[in-house]
Design a protein around this motif. Structure first.
Motif, PDB file in Angstrom:
ATOM      1  N   CYS A  44       0.850  -1.192   0.000  1.00 22.99           N
ATOM      2  CA  CYS A  44       0.000   0.000   0.000  1.00 22.99           C
ATOM      3  C   CYS A  44       0.888   1.246   0.000  1.00 22.99           C
ATOM      4  O   CYS A  44       2.042   1.205   0.426  1.00 22.99           O
ATOM      5  N   THR A  46       0.845   3.537   2.021  1.00 20.48           N
ATOM      6  CA  THR A  46       1.301   3.770   3.399  1.00 20.48           C
ATOM      7  C   THR A  46       2.583   2.994   3.706  1.00 20.48           C
ATOM      8  O   THR A  46       3.428   3.460   4.470  1.00 20.48           O
ATOM      9  N   HIS A  68      -0.557  -4.254   5.591  1.00 24.96           N
ATOM     10  CA  HIS A  68      -1.825  -4.378   6.318  1.00 24.96           C
ATOM     11  C   HIS A  68      -2.928  -4.853   5.376  1.00 24.96           C
ATOM     12  O   HIS A  68      -4.089  -4.821   5.718  1.00 24.96           O
ATOM     13  N   GLU A  69      -2.536  -5.258   4.164  1.00 25.70           N
ATOM     14  CA  GLU A  69      -3.524  -5.798   3.212  1.00 25.70           C
ATOM     15  C   GLU A  69      -3.314  -7.304   3.172  1.00 25.70           C
ATOM     16  O   GLU A  69      -2.543  -7.823   2.379  1.00 25.70           O
ATOM     17  N   CYS A 168      -7.855  -2.952   2.478  1.00 23.85           N
ATOM     18  CA  CYS A 168      -7.469  -1.562   2.760  1.00 23.85           C
ATOM     19  C   CYS A 168      -8.066  -0.645   1.691  1.00 23.85           C
ATOM     20  O   CYS A 168      -8.981   0.120   1.940  1.00 23.85           O
TER      21      CYS A 168
HETATM   22 ZN   LIG Z   1      -3.360   0.834   3.138  1.00 22.75          ZN
END
Ligand SMILES: [Zn+2]
Ligand SMILES: [Zn+2]
Length: 372
Positions: A44, A46, A68-69, A168
């Motif tokens: 991502c 991020t 976080h995905e 996400c």
């Molecule tokens: Zn993300």
């Protein structure tokens, strides 16, 4: 490899590539936790920001595991699972949003269940929770411990590599469209329509029955947006003026008063002022302008429009777990898939290079994929 070890792609310092290391396999320590064996994990925007030191104080330590995905299979539960963890069985495939891990359930955010998207009793903005891939380890590894209150089942007809980015990018744009609170048949503009979130937004908006204007300002993303085959009207902001577009929409809608022309809501996914202005100006009087992007220098807003046109600027982040499952069901029912670039886990650095070329869509590593 030793039983309590696993392979992970870690960052050991800012502005350095990912390195594959043997690290301790995470263990379940709390009744809400489930252990996932990774099938796929997304990269991502991020993650990129974190790797260059723009998310301080995260990561809390090096080496750190990003992502976080997360899409994987449940391989262990606590010996006395909580009521949330009891909902799941070993072997089930789930996605995890990476947040919130261990929301407290007691703070003012968690206790306020009146707002849509915050209705689970454990808030996505709980100040006491932590975040997989950010303040704790994430999914670029063979295993990850997640919280049962942050997962949703993957429907049988959805591949893990398609599911991971939905946890996400998918829920963020879905949550933004929900926040616009439109009725089927109303118009929404997605500013940044050819990006990772935008292209999913075009597909969701179709499934939700909205009439969509997809706006972008670069060739690659515009091509991607056009290639999706959605009903959206794709607009090149470099060659189309807002006023012209408003006039055209007004004519199509049979409106003669300027204030009634335009879209009922705009979703802002870009970080530049020009893009923000395009969406803000295109919204009809009283309409919401839903901001997803966080431009470092912020956005300049016309107070005149705020006051005289009653434009509402609202922010949005992710969505509730209920909303996450609702989105997954919509995805399964309408055959919605993200456009993805998929590489083997070992080739994460190559994946980041592809991402940095500015190609649209989402970027995912697949655990089972073998290196050529
Ligand atoms: Zn993300
Ligand atoms: Zn809380």
């Amino acid at each position: 490899m030793a039983k309590h070890q696993m392979k992970a792609q870690v960052i050991e310092a800012f502005n350095s590539p990912y390195v594959i290391k043997d690290v301790p396999k995470p263990e379940i320590e709390d009744e809400n936790e489930v252990l996932l064996k990774l099938h796929a994990a997304g990269y991502c925007h991020t993650d990129g920001m974190m790797c260059s030191g723009q998310c301080k104080p995260d990561p809390p330590k090096f080496p750190h595991i990003n992502s976080h995905e997360i899409a994987g299979e449940i391989v262990a539960l606590h010996s006395k699972p909580s009521k949330y963890a009891q909902e799941y069985n070993i072997g089930e495939r789930v996605i995890s949003t990476g947040r919130p891990f261990h929301p407290c359930g007691k703070c003012f955010e968690c206790l306020d269940t009146t707002r849509p998207g915050y209705d689970d009793g454990y808030s996505i903005v709980c100040p006491h929770c932590s975040f997989n891939g950010m303040s704790k380890d994430g999914g670029f590894a063979e295993y990850v411990v997640v919280d049962a209150r942050q997962v949703a089942r993957i429907p049988n007809n959805v591949k893990a590599t398609d599911a991971a980015p939905l946890s996400c990018a998918g829920i963020t744009i879905y949550g933004a469209l929900k926040k616009a609170a439109l009725q089927p048949g109303q118009r929404v503009a997605i500013i940044g329509a050819g990006g990772g979130l935008g292209h999913l937004g075009l597909r969701f908006a179709d499934a939700m029955g909205y009439r969509t204007i997809g706006v972008d300002a670069a060739d690659g993303p515009l091509d991607l947006a056009r290639s999706l085959g959605t009903k959206a009207d794709i607009v090149d902001a470099r060659t189309t003026k807002v006023e012209e577009l408003k006039t055209r929409l007004g004519q199509e809608d049979g409106k003669s008063v300027r204030e009634e022309m335009g879209v009922d809501a705009a979703v802002i996914l870009v970080e530049n002022q020009k893009g923000f202005d395009f969406g803000f100006d295109l919204v009809k009087n009283h309409g919401p302008c839903v901001v997803v992007s966080y431009a470092e220098a912020g956005f300049r807003i016309s107070s005149r429009d705020l006051v005289y046109r009653d434009i509402r600027v609202v922010g949005t982040i992710l969505g509730s777990i209920k909303m996450l499952q609702e989105m997954m069901d919509l995805v399964a029912k309408n055959d919605i898939r993200p456009v993805t670039t998929v590489l083997p886990f070992e080739k994460l650095n190559e994946l980041v290079e592809e991402y940095n070329k500015g190609k649209g869509g989402k970027f995912v590593v697949e655990m089972a994929l073998q290196c050529q």
